[in-house]
Design a protein around this motif. Structure first.
Motif, PDB file in Angstrom:
ATOM      1  N   ARG A  60       0.813  -1.239  -0.324  1.00 26.81           N
ATOM      2  CA  ARG A  60      -0.335  -0.001   0.205  1.00 26.81           C
ATOM      3  C   ARG A  60       0.992   1.293   0.433  1.00 26.81           C
ATOM      4  O   ARG A  60       0.350   2.084  -0.713  1.00 26.81           O
ATOM      5  CB  ARG A  60      -0.790   0.058   1.398  1.00 26.81           C
ATOM      6  N   THR A  61       1.666   1.012   0.873  1.00 17.76           N
ATOM      7  CA  THR A  61       2.746   2.063   1.159  1.00 17.76           C
ATOM      8  C   THR A  61       3.356   2.472  -0.303  1.00 17.76           C
ATOM      9  O   THR A  61       3.507   3.970  -0.877  1.00 17.76           O
ATOM     10  CB  THR A  61       4.018   2.195   2.002  1.00 17.76           C
ATOM     11  N   ASP A  62       3.751   1.870  -1.232  1.00 20.27           N
ATOM     12  CA  ASP A  62       4.856   1.765  -2.296  1.00 20.27           C
ATOM     13  C   ASP A  62       3.216   2.302  -3.438  1.00 20.27           C
ATOM     14  O   ASP A  62       3.738   3.379  -4.806  1.00 20.27           O
ATOM     15  CB  ASP A  62       4.899   0.790  -2.902  1.00 20.27           C
ATOM     16  N   LEU A 109      10.185   5.614  -2.174  1.00 19.50           N
ATOM     17  CA  LEU A 109      10.458   3.820  -2.677  1.00 19.50           C
ATOM     18  C   LEU A 109      10.236   2.656  -2.038  1.00 19.50           C
ATOM     19  O   LEU A 109      12.134   2.409  -1.483  1.00 19.50           O
ATOM     20  CB  LEU A 109      10.134   3.851  -4.338  1.00 19.50           C
ATOM     21  N   SER A 110      10.148   1.461  -2.144  1.00 19.00           N
ATOM     22  CA  SER A 110      11.133   0.617  -1.183  1.00 19.00           C
ATOM     23  C   SER A 110      12.091  -0.398  -2.180  1.00 19.00           C
ATOM     24  O   SER A 110      12.125  -0.288  -3.599  1.00 19.00           O
ATOM     25  CB  SER A 110      10.405  -1.014  -1.030  1.00 19.00           C
ATOM     26  N   ASP A 111      12.954  -0.748  -1.953  1.00 15.56           N
ATOM     27  CA  ASP A 111      13.898  -1.308  -2.703  1.00 15.56           C
ATOM     28  C   ASP A 111      13.641  -2.350  -3.308  1.00 15.56           C
ATOM     29  O   ASP A 111      14.104  -2.030  -4.440  1.00 15.56           O
ATOM     30  CB  ASP A 111      14.550  -1.890  -1.339  1.00 15.56           C
ATOM     31  N   ASP A 112      12.798  -2.932  -3.770  1.00 16.15           N
ATOM     32  CA  ASP A 112      12.419  -3.593  -4.464  1.00 16.15           C
ATOM     33  C   ASP A 112      11.784  -2.895  -5.866  1.00 16.15           C
ATOM     34  O   ASP A 112      12.289  -3.491  -6.935  1.00 16.15           O
ATOM     35  CB  ASP A 112      10.940  -4.670  -4.103  1.00 16.15           C
TER      36      ASP A 112
END
Length: 116
Positions: A60-62, A109-112
């Motif tokens: 959800r965050t991304d 953004l996350s590392d993914d």
């Protein structure tokens, strides 16, 4: 005394069953691919399962961050239209500010997402 040279190696027994529901269209696609590969359905599915790369669902965050990024892209398009109409100098400072905001959003953004 047993002859160790002629003995067969121990065979792994496949005793676990994994099931999944698929549509008729998906099943037909599987059938075609396994026929093209020239293997049984079990072997094809087992190979596909063991070699597949699983992509994690977006968090959800991304998702929120990507929506913000899309909003900034819209702002950039509006500035581009203004620059085409009135000259780049009139929107240059706004573009620099937008650039900083976009970099901030991307960094959150996350590392993914950053590594893909």
């Amino acid at each position: 005394m047993k002859n160790t040279i002629s003995e067969k190696p121990a065979v792994r027994k496949r005793i676990r069953i994994v099931s999944a529901r698929i549509t008729d269209v998906e099943y037909q696609a599987l059938q075609k691919r396994r026929k093209d590969a020239g293997v049984s359905m079990s072997r094809y599915v087992r190979s596909a399962l063991l070699s597949a790369k699983v992509v994690q669902r977006i968090s959800r965050t991304d998702a929120e961050v990507l929506r913000k990024l899309a909003g900034e892209a819209n702002n950039i398009n509006q500035l581009a239209r203004r620059a085409n109409a009135g000259g780049f100098a009139k929107v240059a400072s706004e573009l620099m500010m937008l650039k900083r905001q976009v970099v901030q959003i991307i960094n959150s953004l996350s590392d993914d997402w950053k590594n893909n």
